[in-house]
Design a protein around this motif. Structure first.
Motif, mmCIF file in Angstrom:
data_model
loop_
_atom_site.group_PDB
_atom_site.id
_atom_site.type_symbol
_atom_site.label_atom_id
_atom_site.label_comp_id
_atom_site.label_asym_id
_atom_site.label_seq_id
_atom_site.Cartn_x
_atom_site.Cartn_y
_atom_site.Cartn_z
ATOM 1 N N GLY A 1 31.429 59.887 172.093
ATOM 2 C CA GLY A 1 31.364 59.550 173.510
ATOM 3 C C GLY A 1 30.741 60.647 174.344
ATOM 4 O O GLY A 1 30.122 61.578 173.839
ATOM 5 N N ASP A 2 30.974 60.538 175.639
ATOM 6 C CA ASP A 2 30.389 61.483 176.587
ATOM 7 C C ASP A 2 31.355 62.591 176.998
ATOM 8 O O ASP A 2 31.136 63.272 177.986
ATOM 9 N N GLY A 3 32.462 62.728 176.241
ATOM 10 C CA GLY A 3 33.461 63.740 176.583
ATOM 11 C C GLY A 3 34.516 63.207 177.524
ATOM 12 O O GLY A 3 35.434 63.912 177.904
ATOM 13 N N ASN A 4 34.416 61.963 177.918
ATOM 14 C CA ASN A 4 35.372 61.328 178.811
ATOM 15 C C ASN A 4 35.916 60.110 178.079
ATOM 16 O O ASN A 4 36.122 60.173 176.880
ATOM 17 N N THR B 1 34.254 57.155 178.097
ATOM 18 C CA THR B 1 33.154 56.208 177.984
ATOM 19 C C THR B 1 32.236 56.566 176.826
ATOM 20 O O THR B 1 32.163 57.711 176.406
ATOM 21 N N CYS B 2 31.561 55.544 176.327
ATOM 22 C CA CYS B 2 30.630 55.710 175.213
ATOM 23 C C CYS B 2 29.484 54.741 175.436
ATOM 24 O O CYS B 2 29.707 53.536 175.544
ATOM 25 N N GLY B 3 28.280 55.240 175.530
ATOM 26 C CA GLY B 3 27.133 54.406 175.865
ATOM 27 C C GLY B 3 26.361 53.858 174.685
ATOM 28 O O GLY B 3 25.181 53.564 174.823
ATOM 29 N N TRP B 4 26.983 53.702 173.548
ATOM 30 C CA TRP B 4 26.271 53.238 172.359
ATOM 31 C C TRP B 4 25.597 51.887 172.545
ATOM 32 O O TRP B 4 24.548 51.633 171.994
ATOM 33 N N ASN C 1 25.420 50.109 175.724
ATOM 34 C CA ASN C 1 24.949 49.899 177.099
ATOM 35 C C ASN C 1 25.245 48.490 177.627
ATOM 36 O O ASN C 1 24.385 47.842 178.213
#
Length: 141
Positions: free
Chosen positions: A85-88, A90-93, A95
């Motif tokens: 993920g983005d360190g939070n 959320t994960c934009g794999w 979109n």
């Protein structure tokens, strides 16, 4: 028809098998990775479209461990570790795109390369429900 909804049930408690770290020291959900009151039920049908996400709770949106119970039918599950993920939370794999019904070999290799999993969970006709534990901060679909 697909749908999903969230229900609150104040009388629910942590199951006896819930991991101690998630339960907290008093066994009632005060652990830093717990859902404090374990009072939420999400019910869905078909490709409900919740998307790839990590479960969170409270105003701080802190990542929490959860349990997925399948009462009937089948569900394809993708699991990605927090590092995907983005360190939070959320994960934009994907979109916002739906998870493919038949993942390509390339997608399966990408999932495996980050330490993730893709599998199908199912309940045999007339069988008992099955459950799956999701560790805090893991992305799942």
């Amino acid at each position: 028809r697909t749908f999903w909804c969230t229900l609150f049930c104040a009388q629910m408690g942590h199951p006896a098998w819930w991991p101690k770290a998630a339960k907290g020291t008093h066994g009632v959900g005060e652990g830093d990775k717990s859902v404090p009151f374990f009072d939420q039920i999400i019910i869905g049908s078909g490709r409900a479209g919740i998307g790839l996400h990590a479960d969170s709770y409270g105003a701080r949106r802190a990542p929490v461990s959860t349990c997925l119970t399948l009462a009937r039918g089948r569900k394809r599950i993708i699991m990605l570790p927090p590092s995907a993920g983005d360190g939070n939370i959320t994960c934009g794999w994907f979109n916002g795109e739906p998870f493919p019904l038949e993942p390509s070999a390339e997608l399966l290799a990408r999932i495996a390369a980050v330490g993730g999993y893709c599998f199908e969970m199912s309940v045999p006709r007339g069988g008992s429900p099955v459950a799956f534990f999701t560790p805090a901060a893991w992305f799942h679909w």
